[in-house]
Write a protein that holds these residues in place. Structure first.
Motif, PDB file in Angstrom:
ATOM      1  N   LEU A 150     -16.293  -0.714 -50.597  1.00 28.38           N
ATOM      2  CA  LEU A 150     -16.083  -2.029 -49.975  1.00 28.38           C
ATOM      3  C   LEU A 150     -14.635  -2.193 -49.515  1.00 28.38           C
ATOM      4  CD1 LEU A 150     -18.266  -4.149 -52.398  1.00 28.38           C
ATOM      5  CD2 LEU A 150     -18.702  -3.783 -49.953  1.00 28.38           C
ATOM      6  N   LEU A 151     -13.694  -1.739 -50.326  1.00 29.70           N
ATOM      7  CA  LEU A 151     -12.287  -1.815 -49.917  1.00 29.70           C
ATOM      8  C   LEU A 151     -12.037  -0.951 -48.681  1.00 29.70           C
ATOM      9  CD1 LEU A 151     -10.561  -1.735 -53.425  1.00 29.70           C
ATOM     10  CD2 LEU A 151     -10.746  -3.707 -51.869  1.00 29.70           C
ATOM     11  N   LYS A 153     -14.088  -0.315 -46.376  1.00 28.81           N
ATOM     12  CA  LYS A 153     -14.738  -0.970 -45.234  1.00 28.81           C
ATOM     13  C   LYS A 153     -14.022  -2.247 -44.812  1.00 28.81           C
ATOM     14  CE  LYS A 153     -17.454   2.114 -44.404  1.00 28.81           C
ATOM     15  NZ  LYS A 153     -17.297   2.777 -43.118  1.00 28.81           N
ATOM     16  N   GLY A 154     -12.901  -2.554 -45.446  1.00 34.74           N
ATOM     17  CA  GLY A 154     -12.099  -3.706 -45.029  1.00 34.74           C
ATOM     18  C   GLY A 154     -12.377  -4.982 -45.791  1.00 34.74           C
ATOM     19  N   PHE A 155     -13.236  -4.927 -46.787  1.00 33.51           N
ATOM     20  CA  PHE A 155     -13.498  -6.113 -47.595  1.00 33.51           C
ATOM     21  C   PHE A 155     -12.272  -6.413 -48.460  1.00 33.51           C
ATOM     22  CE2 PHE A 155     -17.742  -5.181 -46.330  1.00 33.51           C
ATOM     23  CZ  PHE A 155     -18.506  -6.332 -46.519  1.00 33.51           C
ATOM     24  N   THR A 156     -12.072  -7.673 -48.748  1.00 32.21           N
ATOM     25  CA  THR A 156     -10.988  -8.127 -49.613  1.00 32.21           C
ATOM     26  C   THR A 156     -11.558  -8.437 -50.989  1.00 32.21           C
ATOM     27  OG1 THR A 156      -9.770  -9.086 -47.758  1.00 32.21           O
ATOM     28  CG2 THR A 156      -9.257  -9.954 -49.949  1.00 32.21           C
ATOM     29  N   LEU A 157     -10.941  -7.882 -52.017  1.00 33.72           N
ATOM     30  CA  LEU A 157     -11.323  -8.212 -53.386  1.00 33.72           C
ATOM     31  C   LEU A 157     -10.739  -9.576 -53.708  1.00 33.72           C
ATOM     32  CD1 LEU A 157     -12.494  -7.603 -56.187  1.00 33.72           C
ATOM     33  CD2 LEU A 157     -10.403  -6.302 -56.681  1.00 33.72           C
ATOM     34  N   GLU A 158     -11.610 -10.536 -53.961  1.00 34.26           N
ATOM     35  CA  GLU A 158     -11.150 -11.905 -54.206  1.00 34.26           C
ATOM     36  C   GLU A 158     -10.974 -12.214 -55.682  1.00 34.26           C
ATOM     37  OE1 GLU A 158     -13.992 -14.301 -52.037  1.00 34.26           O
ATOM     38  OE2 GLU A 158     -12.721 -14.190 -50.259  1.00 34.26           O
ATOM     39  N   GLY A 159     -11.664 -11.475 -56.537  1.00 37.35           N
ATOM     40  CA  GLY A 159     -11.505 -11.726 -57.961  1.00 37.35           C
ATOM     41  C   GLY A 159     -12.737 -11.377 -58.759  1.00 37.35           C
ATOM     42  N   THR A 160     -12.685 -11.720 -60.020  1.00 39.17           N
ATOM     43  CA  THR A 160     -13.789 -11.460 -60.944  1.00 39.17           C
ATOM     44  C   THR A 160     -14.503 -12.768 -61.244  1.00 39.17           C
ATOM     45  OG1 THR A 160     -12.551  -9.637 -61.941  1.00 39.17           O
ATOM     46  CG2 THR A 160     -14.386 -10.540 -63.224  1.00 39.17           C
TER      47      THR A 160
END
Length: 186
Positions: A150-151, A153-160
Motif C-alpha cells: 500500500l505504501l 502504491k502511494g497510500f498514506t498510513l494514517e494510523g492504527t
C-alpha cells in the motif's frame, strides 16, 4: 414500457491475468485458496466453513456491483480462467465520496506482481469510474507485505485503529491507509 438498462460488469486485462465478475464456477477455487491458513491469516473476515458458505460469500461480493456499493472482481488466470484471488472496492459512502479497497490472493501467486497490477487498475476505476475522492484500506498490523504494498502504491498510513475488526474470535487492531484523488492525479 420501462427502459431498463442492465449494468455491464467490466473486464480488465492485466496481461496474463484478468479482473472479471465472480461466477458460480469459482466457488471451489475460492474456498480452496481462501481457507488456506496462510492466506486467511491476515484477512480480517471469517473463513467459509464449507462450499455453501463460500457460495454465499461469493454471491455477496458479486452483488456489491449490482447494489451500487462498489465493485468486487475475481482475479483470474487468462489462460484457463481459474479464480486465484479477489480485489475490489466496497462500502461506498456517496456523501463523503469514499470507498474501501481490499484484496486477497492464493499463496502460490504471491510476490509475482499480480496484486500490484490489480491495485493500479482498481484505484484507477475508483477515481475515474466511481468518481470517489478517497480510497481507504485497512490491514492487520501484522501484515507487513500488505502494508509495504500500500505504501508503494502511494497510500498514506494514517494510523492504527484499535480493535477495529473482529477476527478469529477476538478484536484486532488495524492500520488505516488512504489514497486521495489529488494523490492519484499527480
Amino acid at each position: 414500457m420501462h427502459n431498463y438498462i442492465k449494468k455491464q460488469f467490466p473486464v480488465i486485462d492485466l496481461g496474463d491475468y484478468i479482473l472479471r465478475e465472480k461466477r458460480d464456477e469459482d466457488v471451489a477455487d475460492f474456498f480452496n485458496y481462501y481457507t488456506d491458513p496462510e492466506v486467511n491469516k491476515f484477512i480480517l473476515c471469517e473463513m467459509p466453513r464449507d462450499l455453501e458458505d463460500a457460495r454465499r460469500e461469493l454471491h455477496y461480493w458479486r452483488n456489491v456491483f449490482y447494489q451500487n456499493d462498489g465493485i468486487y472482481f475475481a482475479i483470474a488466470r487468462k489462460d484457463n480462467d481459474q479464480l486465484i484471488g479477489s480485489i475490489g472496492l466496497t462500502t461506498y459512502n456517496s456523501y463523503h465520496s469514499r470507498i474501501e479497497i481490499s484484496y486477497d490472493l492464493a499463496k502460490e501467486y504471491w510476490r509475482k506482481g499480480i496484486t500490484s497490477k490489480a491495485i493500479d487498475e482498481v484505484i484507477k476505476y475508483g477515481f475515474q469510474q466511481l468518481k470517489v475522492n478517497r480510497i481507504e484500506a485497512f490491514t492487520s498490523t501484522q501484515n507487513l507485505p500488505s502494508k509495504n504494498l500500500l505504501l508503494k502504491k502511494g497510500f498514506t498510513l494514517e494510523g492504527t485503529l484499535r480493535e477495529h475488526r473482529h477476527h478469529r474470535g477476538q478484536y484486532v487492531d488495524a492500520l488505516c491507509f488512504s489514497l486521495l484523488r489529488q494523490d492519484f492525479s499527480k
